[in-house]
Design a protein around this motif. Structure first.
Motif, short mmCIF file in Angstrom:
data_model
loop_
_atom_site.label_atom_id
_atom_site.label_comp_id
_atom_site.label_asym_id
_atom_site.label_seq_id
_atom_site.Cartn_x
_atom_site.Cartn_y
_atom_site.Cartn_z
N ASP A 1 -3.56 10.15 1.17
CA ASP A 1 -3.57 8.72 1.44
C ASP A 1 -2.53 8.42 2.52
O ASP A 1 -1.58 9.19 2.73
N CYS B 1 -4.54 -2.87 -0.47
CA CYS B 1 -4.76 -1.64 0.29
C CYS B 1 -5.90 -1.76 1.29
O CYS B 1 -6.01 -0.96 2.23
N GLU C 1 -13.49 -4.06 -1.94
CA GLU C 1 -12.33 -3.41 -1.35
C GLU C 1 -11.43 -4.40 -0.63
O GLU C 1 -10.23 -4.18 -0.47
N HIS D 1 0.82 -1.21 0.00
CA HIS D 1 0.00 0.00 0.00
C HIS D 1 0.86 1.25 0.00
O HIS D 1 0.62 2.19 -0.77
N ARG E 1 -11.22 1.34 2.27
CA ARG E 1 -10.94 2.72 2.64
C ARG E 1 -12.04 3.25 3.54
O ARG E 1 -12.93 3.98 3.12
#
Length: 678
Positions: A629, A613, A608, A104, A616
């Motif tokens: 980010d 990553c 997601e 990430h 979010r």
């Protein structure tokens, strides 16, 4: 908490039956120990692990572990251990953190989570305790490349596999899709038997042999208390890891590559005369250091980049000393240039001392070469050695004296004389700054310079110029800004490029990737899903389009955890192709294809959660630096708007803890402007 306990793991004998010993210096090269092919990292890893020793007593949640015994050198004997731990990202292992923070931070968060990770652990042979534990805490702990454990206090809770050991030398990890991370390097300064460059070369051989795609690292490397990415950036325009092809991929605090290169150019091109003009009056040591290294250089040192590069290059040419205080005032540095002579440095040093003492007794008058030679023969009988030293000593500094040599214009005889230069010689102005001129020849003051002295002087420059907070004002205020940008440029990546891929005569290959269509926004073209790295898929020459699809499904299911139920639909750029058509007639060898498909609804995962990553479920908007980010730096969340910002950007020192209650500047202003109630 689940521990991998090796307390009862006993050392195997060096040549025990099932334990082979491999050479450290070529381990990872083709044929050492395995003939690596141009296949994927998964296939090469499988071939490599066949040569390892399966450690049946080292297991955690069914994670297998292999060991390799590596011989660094035989005399004296030195062995180290390489452990390879295979970590499975299993559906039922909910306590495991499937997401990779390193991916990430470096910009690979769009990659789908892989089914497996392979941890490569290099340990000292004297330490056989290896612990791999599943640690679930509120913070994300990780190794930096200097070997230190860092608590980054990152967003949300994470749960990750941590590998701890005493005598830890290196920790690297590969995902099954070929992306990897170098997490930890401990060189000599951390007590390792191996130098840092030896460890990096070993890791680079592994990456090349196994055919890794891209490898990242978080550059925290230090040497003698100095940040290497700063020192080497000023000297060579690249970090220390740049020697092995690592380049800046992403900076923290919204630092871009353009900002990084401009900061490097600003520091490299800083004129030395400007530093002396502004810092010399209050720092008398700086002119002495500048003068010392200008006298050693064959060319004029004009900028700070010239100076740092010369000092680093000089350090590599100087012989290693036993201790900082072992150098004598007669330790002749000109040996650096005459290291090929047939006499030992100690004998040359003794002859030098005898000659200088003989010239001292002459009370600083000119003495013929023969007189000096005859006086020295009373103490050194080797006339060849004396002739060599007399030839080499001309116009060199020894201790506090300059040994001058000149041809007498009348007698045509070489003469020698000592000159006391204990006081600093005058410094010229302009571009010839620091060029010490004495009867139009340059003095090479090698005498008092050792590796320890060079590192000591460099550390002084590092603290006085690059890390001095007082330079934040005035004409030199660009230095702290450039330094901060370079230190914030930490995420480095090396991309491994390989040549043509060979295959069997009856096969052909294509590069394939997949696009997941389980999202309504994707269906309607509102969102473009990220494509995964292309995989090289080989099929038989007589394979059909349907067989090609099945092979793509098999490969991507084997690599990625979220694609275990992935089913291929039409090929995006081959809409007219039918299932029973021969692939070889429709597809060209080496062509890039995108396969659309879906995940079985019964096993579908939140979109997601597919990616490294993760979901979010937080918002980052650091107004001072512009970050949108999480970049791995310490952050804090506003208790009202729940927006995350860097603690450094909001004025919280790294030495202080995070306050229990925090309000961002915007929320503070809104509260201030609220109407007061009677």
């Amino acid at each position: 908490m689940s521990n991998l306990d090796a307390s009862d793991f006993k050392k195997r004998k060096r040549y025990s039956g099932d334990c082979r010993v491999f050479r450290f210096k070529n381990f990872g090269e083709n044929g050492h120990p395995v003939e690596f092919t141009n296949a994927s990292l998964r296939e090469n890893l499988k071939a490599l692990l066949e040569f390892g020793h399966l450690e049946t007593k080292l297991c955690c949640k069914g994670m297998p572990c292999w060991s390799f015994q590596l011989e660094v050198h035989r005399h004296p004997p030195l062995h180290i251990l390489l452990f390879v731990v295979e970590q499975h990202i299993d559906d039922d292992a909910s306590q495991l953190n499937r997401h990779c923070k390193q991916c990430h931070y470096v910009g690979w968060g769009h990659n789908i989570i892989c089914n497996k990770k392979y941890h490569f652990l290099l340990l000292s042979k004297d330490h056989t305790m290896v612990q791999a534990c599943l640690n679930c805490k509120g913070n994300n702990y990780k190794y930096d490349s200097a070997g230190n454990y860092n608590n980054n206090n990152n967003i949300g809770k994470t749960c990750s596999l941590e590998v701890e050991s005493q005598g830890h030398v290196m920790h690297g990890v590969f995902h099954s899709n070929g992306f990897g991370h170098l997490l930890c390097v401990n060189g000599v300064e951390k007590g390792s038997e191996l130098a840092g460059y030896q460890i990096i070369e070993f890791w680079d051989r592994l990456c090349s042999g196994l055919r890794a795609r891209k490898v990242s690292l978080n550059d925290f490397s230090k040497k003698g208390g100095m940040e290497l990415r700063l020192i080497h950036g000023v000297a060579y325009k690249e970090p220390w890891f740049g020697r092995w092809g690592y380049k800046l991929e992403r900076g923290t605090y919204c630092v871009t590559q353009e900002m990084y290169h401009k900061a490097i150019e600003a520091l490299q091109g800083m004129p030395l005369y400007l530093l002396i003009h502004h810092l010399g009056p209050t720092n008398h040591e700086l002119p002495l250091i500048f003068t010392r290294y200008q006298t050693l250089s064959d060319h004029c040192l004009v900028t700070m980049g010239d100076l740092f590069q010369f000092m680093l290059d000089l350090k590599t040419r100087l012989p290693k000393e036993n201790s900082p205080g072992s150098s004598s005032s007669y330790n002749t540095g000109f040996l650096v240039e005459t290291s090929t002579c047939r006499w030992s440095p100690k004998r040359v040093e003794t002859a030098t001392k005898v000659i200088v003492e003989a010239l001292k007794r002459a009370r600083f008058r000119w003495v013929s070469r023969q007189e000096v030679r005859d006086a020295a023969r009373a103490y050194v009988g080797d006339t060849g050695l004396l002739d060599f030293v007399l030839k080499s000593l001309g116009n060199h500094i020894v201790g506090n004296y300059l040994v001058r040599r000149s041809l007498n214009p009348v007698t045509k005889v070489l003469e020698y004389c000592l000159e006391d230069i204990s006081n600093v010689l005058p410094i010229q102005e302009g571009n010839n700054l620091l060029m010490m001129n004495n009867n139009n020849f340059k003095v090479k003051a090698m005498c008092r310079v050792t590796r320890f002295q060079v590192m000591k002087d460099m550390f002084y420059l590092y603290k006085s110029i690059l890390k001095d907070p007082k330079l934040s004002t005035g004409i030199l205020n660009a230095i702290p800004v450039a330094v901060r940008i370079i230190l914030d440029s930490k995420y480095l990546v090396k991309e491994y490029c390989f040549g043509d891929i060979s295959m069997k005569v009856d096969e052909f290959g294509v590069f394939c990737t997949v696009m997941i269509k389980n999202n309504e926004d994707v269906e309607h073209g509102l969102v473009k899903p990220p494509l995964q790295p292309y995989e090289y898929i080989t099929v038989r020459n007589n394979a059909t389009i349907d067989e090609l699809k099945l092979e793509v499904e098999r490969n991507f299911r084997e690599i990625y955890w979220g694609l275990k139920s992935f089913v291929v639909e039409p090929i995006t750029n081959l809409n007219d192709a039918k299932g029973m058509d021969l692939a070889f007639g429709v597809v060209e060898a080496g062509q890039k294809l995108v396969f659309e498909g879906r995940i079985n609804k019964e096993r579908a995962i939140v979109n997601e959660e597919l990616y490294e990553c993760g979901a979010r479920n937080y918002a980052v908007d650091c107004t001072p630096c512009g970050a949108k980010d999480d970049d791995g730096e310490r952050m804090i969340c506003c208790d009202i708007c729940e927006i995350w910002q860097h603690t450094r950007c909001v004025g919280i020192p790294i030495t202080e803890g995070v306050p229990h209650i925090f309000l961002c500047s915007r929320c503070e202003q809104e509260i201030i402007h609220l109407p007061s109630f009677p």
